[in-house]
Write a protein that holds these residues in place. Structure first.
Motif, short mmCIF file in Angstrom:
data_model
loop_
_atom_site.label_atom_id
_atom_site.label_comp_id
_atom_site.label_asym_id
_atom_site.label_seq_id
_atom_site.Cartn_x
_atom_site.Cartn_y
_atom_site.Cartn_z
N ARG A 170 -2.16 -14.56 4.89
CA ARG A 170 -2.74 -13.43 5.60
C ARG A 170 -1.85 -12.21 5.38
O ARG A 170 -0.75 -12.32 4.83
N VAL A 171 -2.34 -11.06 5.77
CA VAL A 171 -1.61 -9.81 5.52
C VAL A 171 -0.27 -9.83 6.24
O VAL A 171 0.76 -9.43 5.69
N GLY A 172 -0.24 -10.27 7.46
CA GLY A 172 1.01 -10.39 8.20
C GLY A 172 1.30 -9.19 9.08
O GLY A 172 0.79 -8.09 8.86
N PRO A 173 2.15 -9.39 10.09
CA PRO A 173 2.42 -8.31 11.05
C PRO A 173 3.27 -7.18 10.47
O PRO A 173 3.18 -6.04 10.94
N ASP A 174 4.11 -7.47 9.47
CA ASP A 174 5.00 -6.42 8.95
C ASP A 174 4.21 -5.31 8.26
O ASP A 174 4.36 -4.12 8.59
N LEU A 175 3.35 -5.68 7.30
CA LEU A 175 2.55 -4.66 6.63
C LEU A 175 1.56 -4.02 7.58
O LEU A 175 1.27 -2.82 7.47
N SER A 176 1.03 -4.80 8.53
CA SER A 176 0.11 -4.23 9.51
C SER A 176 0.80 -3.13 10.32
O SER A 176 0.21 -2.07 10.57
N ARG A 177 2.04 -3.36 10.71
CA ARG A 177 2.77 -2.34 11.47
C ARG A 177 3.06 -1.11 10.61
O ARG A 177 2.92 0.03 11.06
N ARG A 178 3.47 -1.34 9.35
CA ARG A 178 3.80 -0.20 8.48
C ARG A 178 2.58 0.67 8.19
O ARG A 178 2.67 1.91 8.20
N LEU A 179 1.43 0.05 7.92
CA LEU A 179 0.22 0.84 7.67
C LEU A 179 -0.22 1.60 8.91
O LEU A 179 -0.68 2.74 8.83
N CYS A 180 -0.06 0.98 10.07
CA CYS A 180 -0.43 1.66 11.32
C CYS A 180 0.44 2.88 11.55
O CYS A 180 -0.06 3.96 11.87
N LEU A 181 1.75 2.72 11.38
CA LEU A 181 2.64 3.87 11.57
C LEU A 181 2.41 4.93 10.50
O LEU A 181 2.50 6.14 10.78
N PHE A 182 2.10 4.51 9.28
CA PHE A 182 1.86 5.46 8.21
C PHE A 182 0.67 6.38 8.49
O PHE A 182 0.70 7.57 8.17
#
Length: 373
Positions: free
Chosen positions: A347-359
């Motif tokens: 799965r995409v995972g929480p790390d990239l999910s957080r980075r895209l959200c902040l971006f």
């Protein structure tokens, strides 16, 4: 038999042309076969603007512009034994140099040769035949005489002896061996060698110290706009001339880049060669490349995000619909990522999910998106 032959001949001449008859020569004129200079101008106008911009950029590249730059050397410079060092340095640089009489004796100037053919997209001022820079070489004693005149007159009425108000050139001064010349001069006691009432003659060898030279350098910079280069040898002067020549070769290319549109506009071409038009064609591919710019993001992970949200605007709308900050940060975490046969589910995972959200949501330009960097 004769009748049959006649019949076959009549049958093959259907439409008035037989097989044995040659067709009259005809000429086809296309719209592009226009003769004369008007046709050449029409063809030039019909070129792709992007191709014109690329051709202009190629013509103005520093390595090509350097070969079209000519250094004009005054014949008086060649009387010095160290001038051979300068000419050898220009030969090693790959720049052409010519010996021509200049407006000021012992000076260098630069001339530019226009490319043939000349790109139509380049502004005319970038193809100026002559640069306005002029490097004037002064003997140490000549410079000290000018310093003596500058230090005697202060205020706005001070004028540099090396400026030409009516000249289009911007002069720069270069003095070789001034420090050694000052050390070799005999020290003079103020007032010695002349009567108390006699006027000061600026052309005599007066006692000039380094503080007076530094004062004169400030006056030349502030009031006359003159840059003064103090070098110890012809080798240092040659290095400065070569560096200055390279800077002049880069100037048109930088001016062209500054005059064009910014590279990240929608009408431009992205670094990944993906064009995003104003009607959104190509936006999906550009969005995919943008996600791939993040650290530790594979093509499969970018495919999963783009499949769920084909554009960044759709993802922003999904963030707005979330009820809490934690929900926004974990919005993409559970998106499945396609893997090959026999691979473990990912799965995409929480790390990239957080980075895209902040971006896409933060307003802090100094925020660090990647905590692992």
């Amino acid at each position: 038999m004769a009748k049959a032959g006649v019949g076959r001949a009549a049958g093959t001449s259907r439409g008035g042309r037989g097989r044995g008859q040659r067709r009259a020569p005809t000429w086809e004129i296309s719209d592009s076969d226009t003769e004369g200079p008007a046709g050449a101008e029409a063809a030039a106008r019909a070129r792709d603007p992007a191709e014109e911009r690329r051709a202009a950029a190629e013509a103005l590249r520093p390595e090509r512009a350097l070969r079209r730059l000519v250094v004009l050397v005054d014949p008086a410079i060649l009387k010095d034994a160290g001038a051979d060092v300068l000419l050898e340095a220009l030969d090693a640089l790959g720049c052409e140099h010519r010996v021509e009489t200049q407006l000021r004796a012992r000076s260098l100037s630069w001339s530019r040769v226009r490319p043939d053919p000349c790109p139509c997209d380049v502004p005319p001022q970038l193809w100026a035949a002559h640069e306005q820079e002029l490097l004037l070489l002064l003997e140490p004693e000549e410079f000290l005489q000018g310093v003596a005149r500058l230090t005697q007159v202060s205020g706005p009425d001070c004028s540099a002896p090396w400026t030409c108000p009516g000249s289009p050139f911007r002069p720069h001064l270069a003095i070789i061996g001034l420090d050694a010349h000052l050390r070799s001069r005999p020290r003079c006691v103020p007032g010695m060698g002349r009567s108390p009432g006699s006027p000061v003659v600026p052309h005599t060898k007066a006692a000039i110290s380094w503080p007076q030279v530094e004062e004169a350098l400030v006056l030349l910079q502030l009031w006359a706009g003159l840059d003064v280069l103090l070098v110890a040898s012809w080798q240092e002067l040659s290095e400065h001339v070569c560096a200055f020549t390279r800077a002049l070769a880069q100037r048109p290319y930088k001016q062209l880049r500054e005059s064009q549109a910014l590279s990240f506009c929608t009408a431009g071409r992205w670094a990944a060669s993906e064009r995003a038009a104003r009607h959104s064609r190509g936006l999906r591919g550009t969005w995919w490349w943008q996600i791939r710019q993040f650290n530790r993001v594979s093509s499969a992970v970018a495919d999963a995000v783009v499949a769920a949200f084909p554009s960044p605007r759709l993802l922003q709308q999904a963030y707005v619909a979330c009820g809490s900050e934690q929900e926004r940060l974990a919005l993409l975490a559970d998106l499945p990522v396609e893997v090959g046969q026999g691979g473990r589910p990912r799965r995409v995972g929480p790390d990239l999910s957080r980075r895209l959200c902040l971006f896409l949501t933060t307003c802090n330009p100094d925020l660090v998106l990647d905590l692992c960097s």
